[in-house]
Write an enzyme that holds these catalytic residues in place. Structure first.
Site, short mmCIF file in Angstrom:
data_model
loop_
_atom_site.label_atom_id
_atom_site.label_comp_id
_atom_site.label_asym_id
_atom_site.label_seq_id
_atom_site.Cartn_x
_atom_site.Cartn_y
_atom_site.Cartn_z
N GLU A 88 76.04 106.22 -7.95
CA GLU A 88 77.45 106.37 -7.73
C GLU A 88 77.73 104.93 -8.71
O GLU A 88 77.19 103.82 -8.44
CB GLU A 88 77.77 105.91 -6.39
N GLU B 284 69.00 114.77 -1.48
CA GLU B 284 69.96 114.19 -2.56
C GLU B 284 69.48 112.75 -3.14
O GLU B 284 68.82 111.97 -2.44
CB GLU B 284 71.31 113.84 -1.63
N ASP C 109 71.01 109.75 -5.50
CA ASP C 109 72.57 109.50 -5.98
C ASP C 109 72.39 108.32 -6.93
O ASP C 109 71.88 107.37 -6.51
CB ASP C 109 73.11 109.09 -4.84
#
Ligand SMILES: *[C@@H]1O[C@H](CO)[C@@H](O)[C@H](O)[C@H]1NC(C)=O
Length: 293
Positions: free
Chosen positions: A109, A105, A107
């Site tokens: 955010e 993953e 990411d």
């Protein structure tokens, strides 16, 4: 979940990708073509003939979308305009992820805040199900006033997170010293807007103000120079007309000295958390990749 066998030689794979790169399409970004709305019961919308996508959040639910394609490496750009005004408690996640218990993953955010207070941009990299590699930043502009480009460059040597072309983080392939690197599992792009007022803003102290709902984040100008993974075959194509001449340079792209200076500038002035300096969190010693860079 389709993935390369771990012994699959990367060089062979890349030459296959080079052939695939002859397939280029010159269409402008059409979000209908590239994404599916996956949840939110009407709160996520694709508008203006596919030029714009919006996610919204109210007290009942957030919303989200995912890419139709799975990718194994890519240079993926998206423009986002984050929830304006009092966005405290809201989180807009925009990330790449594979599936399964040993997933990879990458990411981004975006943690909302009270009007006028800075968003936090949170980044993480998981390889084979293990993350704990957070770095957080403030931005040098107001991400709610306008669209800005958030990019993930993911090639066999490195992952680079950039904002408007300025690199903010690099995660190098350090398999040579035993750090797993995402390179065998294809990933989809996901994004969602949800409520996380138990932790997002000032560690959960500031709650979501539901009188301001619905909260809305917007997306446009998706562009992927990427290798699409389908039924065990990877083929690289590009949705960007301008990339015809640059072909697949991104597959071996690295930071030139100007970019390295920009990265240092961001890290010096805008980084607010780095797992690599959090010795309290890792009393047994910092993660291996932190000791080398
Ligand atoms: C919100 O603003 C406060 C005060 O400026 C700041 O300490 C915090 O890092 C900001 N961001 C978040 C997501 O809490």
């Amino acid at each position: 979940m389709a993935s390369f066998p771990s012994t699959f030689p990367v060089m062979l794979m890349i030459s296959t990708l080079m052939l695939g790169s002859l397939i280029l399409s010159a269409s402008a970004s059409n979000l209908y073509q590239d994404f599916d709305i996956t949840w939110g019961d009407g709160r996520a919308k694709i508008l203006n003939s596919g030029e714009l996508l919006t996610l919204s959040l109210d007290k009942t639910s957030g919303s989200g979308f995912q890419s139709k394609n799975e990718f194994l490496f890519g240079k993926i750009d998206m423009q986002l305009k984050l929830v304006p005004g009092n966005s405290a408690g809201t989180v807009t996640a925009y990330y790449l992820s594979s599936k399964g218990s040993t997933w990879d993953e990458i990411d981004f955010e975006f943690l909302g805040n009270l009007s006028g207070d800075p968003y936090i941009i949170h980044t993480n990299v998981f390889s084979q199900g293990k993350g704990n590699r957070e770095q957080q930043f403030y931005l040098w502009f107001d991400p709610t006033a306008d669209f800005h480009t958030y990019s993930i460059l993911w090639n066999p040597q490195r992952i680079i997170f950039s904002v408007d072309g300025t690199p903010i983080r690099e995660f190098k392939n350090l398999e040579s010293i035993g750090v797993p690197f995402p390179k065998n599992q294809a990933m989809r792009i996901y994004s969602s807007l949800w409520n996380a007022d138990d932790w997002a803003t000032m560690g959960g102290l500031v709650k979501t103000d539901w009188t301001q709902a619905p909260f809305t984040a917007s997306y446009r100008n998706f562009n992927a120079n990427a290798c699409v993974w389908s039924s065990g075959v990877s083929s690289c194509s590009s949705s960007s007309p301008s990339s015809v001449s640059t072909s697949n340079a991104w597959l071996s792209q690295e930071l030139d000295s100007t970019s390295q200076d920009r990265l240092k500038w961001v890290q010096k002035n805008y980084m607010i958390y780095n797992y690599c300096t959090d010795t309290k969190r890792f009393p047994q010693g910092l993660p291996l990749e932190c000791t080398k860079s």
